[in-house]
Design an enzyme around this catalytic site. Sequence first.
Site, PDB file in Angstrom:
ATOM      1  N   SER A   4       0.624  -1.209   0.039  1.00 16.31           N
ATOM      2  CA  SER A   4       0.118  -0.165  -0.062  1.00 16.31           C
ATOM      3  C   SER A   4       1.029   1.306  -0.128  1.00 16.31           C
ATOM      4  CB  SER A   4      -0.918  -0.043   1.247  1.00 16.31           C
ATOM      5  OG  SER A   4      -0.142  -0.334   2.461  1.00 16.31           O
ATOM      6  N   ASP A  31      -2.516   6.152  11.719  1.00 13.97           N
ATOM      7  CA  ASP A  31      -1.859   5.620  11.032  1.00 13.97           C
ATOM      8  C   ASP A  31      -0.683   6.399  10.493  1.00 13.97           C
ATOM      9  OD1 ASP A  31      -0.595   4.505   8.537  1.00 13.97           O
ATOM     10  OD2 ASP A  31      -2.467   4.402   7.482  1.00 13.97           O
ATOM     11  N   HIS A  43       1.253   5.440   6.412  1.00 15.51           N
ATOM     12  CA  HIS A  43       0.883   6.012   5.138  1.00 15.51           C
ATOM     13  C   HIS A  43       1.163   7.553   5.200  1.00 15.51           C
ATOM     14  CE1 HIS A  43      -1.071   1.947   4.875  1.00 15.51           C
ATOM     15  NE2 HIS A  43      -0.457   1.749   3.771  1.00 15.51           N
TER      16      HIS A  43
END
Length: 426
Positions: free
Chosen positions: A159, A403, A406
């Site tokens: 990702s 998070d 990311h």
Amino acid sequence: MGKMNCSTGLCDMQTMIQCCIFIFFLGGLATISFYKNNKQEVAIQNIAVTLSNAFTNNNTDTRVFDHQEKLRNPPPSSTGTCDLFSGRWVLDNTSHYPLYIEQECPYLEDTFACQTYGRKDSKYLHWKWQPHGCDFPRFDGKAIAERLRGKRLLFVGDSLNRNQWNSMICMLYSSIPGVKTAGGGLGGLLRTFRAADYNVSVDFYWAPMLVESLGDSPTNHHSDNRIVRIKSIEKHARHWVDADILIFNSFHWWRSPSGGSLLDDPNQEYEDVDGLSAYKMGLKTWSNWAQSHVDPSKTKLFFMGATATHSRAKDWGGTGKWNCYGETEPVMDDGFWESGTNSKMLSILDSSLRKLKEKGVNIQIINITQLTQCRKDGHTTVYRKQWRPLTDEQKKNPGLASDCSHWCLPGVPDIWNELLLGYIFR
């Protein structure tokens, strides 16, 4: 007798005059030679200065064609020239950053759309990466698309590579004319972006461990176990071979706390292997594939370096129980190194790519590890779509749901792409 002496003296005088003329002639030659040599040295110095000035030009009006001039030298690690990956973050007072507006990119994923999901501060959008002693060409979408005309650029990995792919397509979408579309295929494994006027394809393929693994589902891959077919890659790789430019990554998925397991025979017998050994074996399988399947005359090959996770605020002097949540400024220490970046894994990656190069495969690492270390302010934290309902504890303490892997878009991955494009077109 006197006549003889006079004659001899005259001869001696003539000889002396001739010698002086000869010596003067030699001196003249030496002076001319020195002048010519010195002129050559000055010219060489001027050439070096010119090249240096061309490389350090901070003019924001840099076209993609400047990439060939500014990055014509091999990577700095092998030549001693300027290292584009060693530098510092500086606040950009020009209008260059951000490269696009979040709300104007229809293909921006909810996972990375920080302002859409409530982030109020905006300073994180205006930092630029400044290498020590040099510069790199800034993004020019039309020129990039022209150079990519008729080509397929494919990101392969997890990702974070999808984060970078999403950055790339927003950069292009906002800067080039004509019909642009996005879609998917292969059961969600493949995501595509097309710029019809340029016949350009910029795609992403989901393969977080490159080899086959329990995480191969693009939507249902959250598991504490890391089960991999360590020698099986063809199921994925057959979809990569027609790309003109391949950009791989694989790092974070190999950091399973349990160390991971291997599944590699018809009887499905499991063998527990520590994460470092598994990572080394996985990269070996990928390297073998690259050596036997990538045609260097057709395909350019890149591997993205690991990125920082900023999961422990105490690394930069913050409150020990927190992470990147609430951070709005970079760390300004160029030598900062957060504790979540595994140096042993970095060594394995470096060794694997070096061995691949020694076998004649032209692989270039885009070494973004250091430049991400300082950007604790660039993560999505809680400003993203939550795919799972928050627990009561997370609602009380949002940092628990942050998070810190990311990155917000626009943001840090845009710089990765500027550096990547620099090396693609050098």
